[in-house]
Scaffold this motif. Structure first.
Motif, PDB file in Angstrom:
ATOM      1  N   ALA A  30      -8.331 -15.071 -10.086  1.00  0.00           N
ATOM      2  CA  ALA A  30      -7.821 -13.708 -10.246  1.00  0.00           C
ATOM      3  C   ALA A  30      -6.936 -13.681 -11.471  1.00  0.00           C
ATOM      4  O   ALA A  30      -6.154 -14.594 -11.700  1.00  0.00           O
ATOM      5  N   ASP A  33      -0.854 -14.471 -13.364  1.00  0.00           N
ATOM      6  CA  ASP A  33      -0.203 -15.420 -12.484  1.00  0.00           C
ATOM      7  C   ASP A  33       1.065 -14.766 -11.947  1.00  0.00           C
ATOM      8  O   ASP A  33       1.304 -13.594 -12.222  1.00  0.00           O
ATOM      9  N   GLY A  37       3.024 -10.164 -13.722  1.00  0.00           N
ATOM     10  CA  GLY A  37       3.354  -8.827 -13.246  1.00  0.00           C
ATOM     11  C   GLY A  37       4.803  -8.454 -13.473  1.00  0.00           C
ATOM     12  O   GLY A  37       5.220  -7.353 -13.158  1.00  0.00           O
ATOM     13  N   ARG A 274       1.337  -7.740   6.300  1.00  0.00           N
ATOM     14  CA  ARG A 274       2.042  -7.268   5.113  1.00  0.00           C
ATOM     15  C   ARG A 274       2.490  -8.420   4.238  1.00  0.00           C
ATOM     16  O   ARG A 274       2.523  -8.322   3.016  1.00  0.00           O
ATOM     17  N   TYR A 277      -0.466  -9.556   2.260  1.00  0.00           N
ATOM     18  CA  TYR A 277      -0.781  -8.527   1.271  1.00  0.00           C
ATOM     19  C   TYR A 277       0.159  -8.644   0.070  1.00  0.00           C
ATOM     20  O   TYR A 277      -0.264  -8.632  -1.086  1.00  0.00           O
ATOM     21  N   LEU A 280      -0.746 -11.573  -2.045  1.00  0.00           N
ATOM     22  CA  LEU A 280      -1.900 -11.343  -2.912  1.00  0.00           C
ATOM     23  C   LEU A 280      -1.506 -10.553  -4.148  1.00  0.00           C
ATOM     24  O   LEU A 280      -1.894 -10.880  -5.260  1.00  0.00           O
ATOM     25  N   LEU A 281      -0.718  -9.491  -3.937  1.00  0.00           N
ATOM     26  CA  LEU A 281      -0.323  -8.645  -5.066  1.00  0.00           C
ATOM     27  C   LEU A 281       0.475  -9.427  -6.087  1.00  0.00           C
ATOM     28  O   LEU A 281       0.361  -9.207  -7.282  1.00  0.00           O
ATOM     29  N   GLU A 282       1.322 -10.325  -5.609  1.00  0.00           N
ATOM     30  CA  GLU A 282       2.246 -11.002  -6.513  1.00  0.00           C
ATOM     31  C   GLU A 282       1.742 -12.367  -6.946  1.00  0.00           C
ATOM     32  O   GLU A 282       2.479 -13.098  -7.586  1.00  0.00           O
ATOM     33  N   ARG A 283       0.528 -12.715  -6.562  1.00  0.00           N
ATOM     34  CA  ARG A 283      -0.026 -14.021  -6.940  1.00  0.00           C
ATOM     35  C   ARG A 283       0.909 -15.139  -6.477  1.00  0.00           C
ATOM     36  O   ARG A 283       1.185 -16.071  -7.226  1.00  0.00           O
TER      37      ARG A 283
ATOM     38  N   ALA B  19      -7.157  -7.631  -2.636  1.00  0.00           N
ATOM     39  CA  ALA B  19      -6.156  -7.787  -3.685  1.00  0.00           C
ATOM     40  C   ALA B  19      -6.369  -6.743  -4.759  1.00  0.00           C
ATOM     41  O   ALA B  19      -5.433  -6.206  -5.316  1.00  0.00           O
ATOM     42  N   PHE B  20      -7.642  -6.427  -5.024  1.00  0.00           N
ATOM     43  CA  PHE B  20      -7.897  -5.449  -6.072  1.00  0.00           C
ATOM     44  C   PHE B  20      -7.681  -4.036  -5.557  1.00  0.00           C
ATOM     45  O   PHE B  20      -7.133  -3.188  -6.239  1.00  0.00           O
ATOM     46  N   ALA B  22      -5.666  -3.365  -3.377  1.00  0.00           N
ATOM     47  CA  ALA B  22      -4.235  -3.273  -3.142  1.00  0.00           C
ATOM     48  C   ALA B  22      -3.558  -2.358  -4.134  1.00  0.00           C
ATOM     49  O   ALA B  22      -2.732  -1.534  -3.782  1.00  0.00           O
ATOM     50  N   ARG B  31       8.051  -2.107  -9.571  1.00  0.00           N
ATOM     51  CA  ARG B  31       8.310  -3.427 -10.127  1.00  0.00           C
ATOM     52  C   ARG B  31       9.102  -3.369 -11.404  1.00  0.00           C
ATOM     53  O   ARG B  31       9.546  -4.382 -11.886  1.00  0.00           O
ATOM     54  N   GLU B 448      -5.691  -3.454 -10.927  1.00  0.00           N
ATOM     55  CA  GLU B 448      -4.547  -3.915 -10.155  1.00  0.00           C
ATOM     56  C   GLU B 448      -3.429  -4.266 -11.131  1.00  0.00           C
ATOM     57  O   GLU B 448      -3.664  -4.656 -12.271  1.00  0.00           O
ATOM     58  N   PHE B 449      -2.181  -4.114 -10.694  1.00  0.00           N
ATOM     59  CA  PHE B 449      -1.024  -4.182 -11.588  1.00  0.00           C
ATOM     60  C   PHE B 449      -0.967  -5.484 -12.405  1.00  0.00           C
ATOM     61  O   PHE B 449      -0.819  -5.467 -13.623  1.00  0.00           O
ATOM     62  N   THR B 450      -1.070  -6.622 -11.705  1.00  0.00           N
ATOM     63  CA  THR B 450      -0.949  -7.904 -12.402  1.00  0.00           C
ATOM     64  C   THR B 450      -2.065  -8.080 -13.425  1.00  0.00           C
ATOM     65  O   THR B 450      -1.847  -8.600 -14.521  1.00  0.00           O
ATOM     66  N   SER B 453      -1.201  -5.989 -16.447  1.00  0.00           N
ATOM     67  CA  SER B 453      -0.113  -6.593 -17.227  1.00  0.00           C
ATOM     68  C   SER B 453      -0.641  -7.702 -18.106  1.00  0.00           C
ATOM     69  O   SER B 453      -0.233  -7.843 -19.250  1.00  0.00           O
TER      70      SER B 453
END
Lengths: 320, 574
Positions: A30, A33, A37, A274, A277, A280-283, B19-20, B22, B31, B448-450, B453
């Motif tokens: 993905a 890293d 973000g 949560r 989740y 995943l968003l924050e790696r 994740a995507f 998300a 953030r 997705e945000f990351t 970025s």
């Protein structure tokens, strides 16, 4: 059966190992890293590079995988990059609430789905069957957040009978029975939302499978012996008909651990969904891996439990 | 077995897919850097009840629990130098205090300091500290705590990432790189006096020196790289009006009043930051379960006409923009960027997407700032005709299919944007439709945000992107328009006057002297358009009428939380 279970558990080890390799690769494929973000102009490239080095993100993937695996084998799941706390602690904190909600939801699913399924099968083609099937379709197709919002509006906001969210009333610090009652009050609505969702599936499976079983020879034999219809239905047919439902429940075990993100968010339930989740968003790689390890273990366990359940429910099944 | 493996792979795939997806649900704006305070002219609209000022003064009632809505779980890193998001920051804001705080005009006022003086050469700032401040554990607060805080965040092995704001302090860069044992520019002159000397004048240092101060006696001897694991990071000890009691993971944060607070014992006995879903918060406020929330424009539909709440609206410090890749052969042409600016109907974004709760912005210095000067700024009114003329001047002709063309190539670009901020997501198709009107084809790509970025700031792979910056009230934008770092480099834009103006701006300390510099800089960016500036969303705070003693201004509703008190009987309004 013990030997069978032992063999299955042993076979699960290489399976789990393979899963971790695949997941580790996929997660790192993905883009970005844990630091990409972070859009904070105060961060200078030099600071970011140092932070990447501190987190070990500059090392090649195989090295990082081996480091992670040796840690896991020593019982160390690593430190969360987001929370800067041991992953095991973070997961453990949320395991109890998740399991409680999952069990309550399964109980609701069974308590609603099985009787409705039986009712529909026995009175096949009547208005009772149509009504139950319609209910199941509704349960399956109404989005959980919508159902949840309707429940919240009715029982929490307008009625004021139930809390609007959370697992305990903030700041009360209850203990013992009072604490349990408080948690149950908070759990009622989310368990209902999750339970009704799967009750629809349970009902459909139950109905189809009971109809099928009622055509089988052993049921005809039981009827021919002159047994009362009630005995035929509940002692003979129902046990055999439960098999697909058991499979369904076994396979939904991992979903209940992590698949309740929307319900958890709506009801502010402190569960694993949560957490996974966010990871995943924050790696947050260590947290993601722990989460996947848990899901994989539960999937394997769910399959195993389903097989064992077969043997218990159906006398014709023998596990060798 | 095969079936099981298939299911596992499918499960892993699903997780990745999630994740995507998300991005479609959360993330985004939250953030960015939290805005420390709200600016400028404030509009208070108490509805239904008489103005609190006009009501006969009542003595504050003692006690009660104030419930504040929090939309995402804090990380549990309650250490002001390590905290990275607005949610931990919200909690820390009540527990910790800094040397300085913002006044009604958002000017700097002494807080833990009794007073501060700036030397004539603008390089030395001397703080006289309050002698009556105690830490929550009873120990006295001294100048050594200040020095310890600054040394910690500049320490070469400290994992916090805020050091860049302090490198103007004399000797700080060498210390930060591990080449010096101490920082010459930080001098403790006595128990209650500390002086900070800079290499050269640097106005944003005041913002940096307003950092919350941490207690030396608690953290002394702890290796800086291990501070995150220290018990006082999970259970912080500060000097603020409220003491930390507990954080129940993903549920609530509980604080109790600090009876020894130096500005007086707060009337409110306990504050609970309650995690609530943003979709439920307005209804919970009406039900009396929450007393304060940050609202979205659509929440006001439910809250606004009930007449039972206080609504306080201030202009936000952040702004949304379209980032432009100046390396693109056509987008590097200033006329093209100006054409795009004329072609986008920004006012209707504010009117429709924000229901009027925002402002169109034409440059990086926002209308609410003291440094804002509207003179000779191009407001770029919505004017597709002007856009077409500019594009024609830049050499574009309509092709056979209606899209503009140049050198046989169609004007077709991509607009990448992150999911998460609903208003921003809705603005992307509006931009697409606006630009279609003038013959520019825009392909939308929500990411997705990351992922976004990385593409924008690390790989510079984009034509246009949507994003927002949340700024501090100081007009200095930090490094985001400077070409020497990845934030400024992303667009590939630079202009000889830009760097010089920004350097002039930070070397002056007085507002009156800085204002013309930032006015000139704002005009430069307004004409050059490194970004297409879009809009700034207002900050909308809503409080229950239970909350008494409010004196809202540019700092918001809760800046005087140590004086606020709660009426009895949590009113259930419906």
């Amino acid at each position: 059966m013990a030997a069978y279970l032992a063999r299955r558990l042993l076979a699960a080890v290489p399976l789990l190992l393979g899963t971790t390799v695949i997941c580790f690769l996929l997660l790192h494929l993905a883009p970005g890293d844990p630091l990409s973000g972070r859009l904070d102009p105060r961060l200078r490239p030099a600071d970011l590079a140092r932070a990447r080095r501190d987190l070990g993100l500059d090392r090649p993937l195989p090295v990082r995988y081996v480091k992670w695996l040796t840690g896991v084998l020593r019982g160390d799941l690593g430190t969360s990059l987001r929370f800067r706390r041991p992953v095991a602690q973070l997961v453990a904190e949320r395991l109890g609430p998740t399991a409680a909600l999952a069990l309550a939801a399964e109980a609701v699913a069974l308590a609603v789905g099985v009787p409705l399924g039986v009712l529909a099968a026995v009175h096949r083609g009547t208005w009772a069957d149509h009504l139950a099937s319609l209910g199941a379709l509704a349960g399956l197709s109404v989005p959980p957040f919508l159902f949840g919002l309707v429940l919240l509006r009715t029982f929490a906001l307008q009625g004021g009978w139930l809390p609007t969210g959370g697992m305990v009333t903030p700041g009360l610090h209850l203990r013992g029975a009072a604490w349990l009652a408080d948690v149950l009050r908070h759990m009622l609505l989310p368990a209902l939302v999750l339970g009704v969702m799967s009750a629809g599936a349970v009902m459909r499976y139950m109905r189809a499978s009971l109809l099928d079983v009622l055509q089988q020879d052993y049921v005809r034999t039981a009827r021919a012996k002159g047994l009362a219809e009630r005995v035929v239905l509940y002692r003979h047919a129902l046990r055999g008909a439960l098999l697909p439902v058991i499979t369904l429940l076994g396979l939904s075990l991992p979903d209940l651990a992590g698949g309740a993100v929307i319900t958890e968010t709506l009801f502010q339930w402190p569960g694993l969904g949560r957490l996974g989740y966010t990871a995943l968003l924050e790696r947050d790689y260590p947290l993601q891996m722990a989460f996947l390890l848990l899901t994989a273990t539960l999937t394997i366990l769910g399959n195993l439990l389903a097989d064992a359940g077969y043997a218990l429910a159906d006398p014709r099944v023998r596990l060798e | 077995m095969n079936a099981v493996l298939r299911r596992l792979v499918a499960a892993a795939g699903l997780v990745l897919l999630l994740a995507f997806l998300a991005g479609a649900l959360t993330g985004g704006g939250g953030r960015l850097r939290p805005t420390p305070a709200a600016p400028g002219p404030a509009a208070l609209r108490p509805s239904g009840r008489p103005d609190p000022e006009a009501a006969p003064a009542r003595r504050p009632l003692d006690g009660g629990v104030l419930n504040l809505a929090l939309y995402a779980a804090p990380r549990g890193l309650f250490h002001p130098l390590l905290a990275e998001d607005a949610y931990d920051g919200a909690v820390l804001g009540l527990v910790f205090r800094g040397l300085l705080t913002r006044g009604p005009q958002l000017e700097w006022q002494p807080e833990l300091a009794r007073s501060f003086t700036i030397s004539p050469d603008l390089r030395t700032i001397t703080f006289q500290l309050r002698p009556d401040v105690r830490w929550h554990d009873g120990r006295p607060f001294t100048a050594r705590d200040v020095a310890f805080t600054l040394r910690t965040l500049l320490h070469p092995r400290f994992p916090g990432l805020q050091a860049s704001g302090y490198l103007a302090i004399q000797g700080a860069p060498a210390y930060h790189q591990g080449q010096a044992p101490d920082i010459a520019g930080i001098r403790v002159l006595g128990d209650h006096e500390v002086a900070i000397t800079l290499e050269e004048p640097y106005a944003p240092i005041l913002e940096a020196l307003a950092v919350p101060i941490i207690p030396e006696h608690v953290f002394a001897g702890v290796p800086p790289e291990r501070m995150a694991e220290h018990p006082a990071t999970a259970r912080p000890i500060g000097t603020g009006p409220f003491r930390f009691v507990r954080y129940v993971a993903d549920q609530y944060v509980e604080l109790e009043r600090n009876p020894f607070f130096y500005r007086g014992r707060p009337p409110i006995a306990r504050v609970i930051y309650r995690l609530v879903s943003q979709d439920m918060a307005a209804a919970q406020l009406l039900a009396g379960e929450v007393d304060y929330m940050l609202a979205r424009p659509e929440d006001l539909d439910l809250l606004g006409d009930r007449g039972g709440v206080v609504v306080h609206e201030t202009p936000g410090w952040g702004y949304q923009f379209v980032g432009v890749n100046h390396r693109h052969p056509w987008l590097g042409d200033r006329r093209v960027r100006q054409a795009l600016m004329y072609a986008i109907d920004r006012q209707s974004m504010v009117d429709q997407l924000l229901a009027g709760h925002g402002t169109v912005v034409n440059g990086p210095v926002l209308p609410g700032s003291w440094a804002y000067d509207p003179a000779r700024l191009n407001p770029y009114p919505y004017d597709p005709g002007q856009a077409r003329r500019l594009l024609a001047a830049a050499g574009f002709r309509p092709g056979r299919d209606g899209w503009l063309e140049k050198d046989g190539q169609r004007f077709e670009i991509s607009l990448r944007y992150p999911g998460g901020n609903k208003v921003r997501e809705l603005s992307a198709p509006l931009i697409q439709a606006n630009l279609q009107q003038v013959g520019v084809k825009v392909n939308l790509e929500m990411l997705e945000f990351t992922t976004l970025s990385r593409l924008v700031f690390e790989e510079n792979r984009f034509d246009l992107f949507l994003l927002a910056w949340a700024m501090a009230p100081d007009p200095d934008p930090g490094p985001i328009f400077l070409p020497d770092n990845k934030w400024g480099r992303a667009t590939g834009w630079n202009h000889p006057e830009n760097t010089a103006l920004l350097q002039q701006g930070v070397r002056r300390m007085k507002r009156g002297e800085r204002r013309p510099v930032y006015a000139a800089w704002n005009r430069l960016l307004n004409a050059e358009l490194p970004y297409l500036f879009l809009y700034s969303q207002n900050e909308i705070e809503v409080a229950s009428l239970r909350l008494q003693g409010l004196r809202p201004d540019g700092r918001g509703l809760l800046w005087n939380i140590h004086e606020l008190w709660l009426d009895r009987a949590p009113a259930r309004l419906r």
